[in-house]
Design a protein around this motif. Structure first.
Motif, PDB file in Angstrom:
ATOM      1  N   LYS A   1     -14.693  27.694  11.332  1.00  0.00           N
ATOM      2  CA  LYS A   1     -15.631  27.443  12.409  1.00  0.00           C
ATOM      3  C   LYS A   1     -16.012  28.756  13.075  1.00  0.00           C
ATOM      4  N   GLU A   2     -17.310  29.050  13.094  1.00  0.00           N
ATOM      5  CA  GLU A   2     -17.785  30.242  13.775  1.00  0.00           C
ATOM      6  C   GLU A   2     -17.731  30.016  15.277  1.00  0.00           C
ATOM      7  N   PRO A   3     -17.547  31.086  16.047  1.00  0.00           N
ATOM      8  CA  PRO A   3     -17.524  30.930  17.499  1.00  0.00           C
ATOM      9  C   PRO A   3     -18.795  30.250  18.000  1.00  0.00           C
ATOM     10  N   ASN A   4     -18.596  29.288  18.901  1.00  0.00           N
ATOM     11  CA  ASN A   4     -19.707  28.574  19.548  1.00  0.00           C
ATOM     12  C   ASN A   4     -20.480  27.651  18.614  1.00  0.00           C
ATOM     13  N   THR A   5     -20.008  27.430  17.392  1.00  0.00           N
ATOM     14  CA  THR A   5     -20.671  26.490  16.493  1.00  0.00           C
ATOM     15  C   THR A   5     -20.177  25.089  16.800  1.00  0.00           C
ATOM     16  N   PRO A   6     -21.068  24.147  17.142  1.00  0.00           N
ATOM     17  CA  PRO A   6     -20.631  22.776  17.412  1.00  0.00           C
ATOM     18  C   PRO A   6     -19.897  22.207  16.200  1.00  0.00           C
ATOM     19  N   LEU A   7     -18.845  21.442  16.455  1.00  0.00           N
ATOM     20  CA  LEU A   7     -18.024  20.943  15.363  1.00  0.00           C
ATOM     21  C   LEU A   7     -18.798  20.002  14.440  1.00  0.00           C
TER      22      LEU A   7
END
Length: 238
Positions: free
Chosen positions: A3-9
């Motif tokens: 998961k990239e930072p700030n990427t919604p799940l």
């Protein structure tokens, strides 16, 4: 997928499932894991999972049947060539093979070039190359590229059949695309383009013209792309 930072799940879930369908891990008619299983696997809630499955349904990747679950459909594969990251990034890992039809060479700008050029650009000349992209064995994208020949020493030595043009520019010459404009038409394939894409002359194809500005003054890129969309639709995300 990490998961990239700030990427919604839910977007991470979409990307994971989409990749697994594209790669054939899940085939047409297969059931995806249940909502409960996805919640456990991703450590998330049912609303998040349902949002992801809803978007995959809209993309044509799955069909949701009450009492049965999410069933993989048979969508055409998408090509994200609208992205300014370049065709290689847009096509992804769908068994892409690049055929160099015209190896990179230094030339003067064509007399009938459709974009306005500065005096500096005209004096510098350009680097020209032509490539044909085969996707899963099908000739799908034909692209001609013109790059202002400014501060690009030994550029003709790069192997652009195996490496991304944009990544080559960034890694070896510190040139990055900052912004651009693209225009798209549906056109009838000329005999020359039809022969390249192995289709009949006159068949409707997508034609795109791009003008891209870089982080270096007067160093612009232009591309003219023809795409056979019979097997692949064009997509992008924003």
């Amino acid at each position: 997928m990490a998961k990239e930072p700030n990427t919604p799940l839910y977007k991470v879930l979409i990307a994971d499932l989409k990749r697994q369908i594209d790669d054939g891990y899940y085939k047409k008619g297969d059931l995806l894991p249940s909502e409960n299983e996805l919640c456990k696997s991703y450590g998330t809630t049912r609303p998040t999972v349902r949002q992801a499955l809803g978007e995959l349904t809209q993309m044509g990747y799955i069909i949701r049947q009450h009492g049965k679950g999410s069933i993989v459909s048979e969508p055409k594969n998408g090509l994200g060539i609208l992205s300014l990251k370049g065709s290689t990034a847009g096509v992804g890992k769908k068994n892409l093979r690049t055929e160099i039809l015209v190896k990179t060479k230094r030339i003067g700008w064509p007399v009938d070039f459709p974009y306005e050029l500065t005096d500096t650009q005209r004096e510098a000349g350009c680097l020209y190359l032509a490539r044909l992209r085969h996707v899963n064995g099908l000739p799908t994208l034909y692209e001609e590229t013109y790059i202002t020949d400014i501060d690009l020493p030994r550029f003709t030595m790069h192997n652009l059949a195996k490496h991304s043009l944009f990544e080559t520019l960034k890694k070896n010459h510190h040139v990055e695309i900052k912004e651009g404009e693209q225009k798209i038409w549906a056109v009838a394939a000329s005999k020359r383009i039809a022969d390249l894409l192995s289709i009949r002359p006159g068949k409707p194809i997508l034609h795109m013209k791009r003008s891209m500005q870089t982080n270096k003054a007067n160093l612009l890129m232009y591309s003219f792309l023809y795409c056979n969309t019979e097997e692949y639709f064009i997509q992008d995300y924003f």
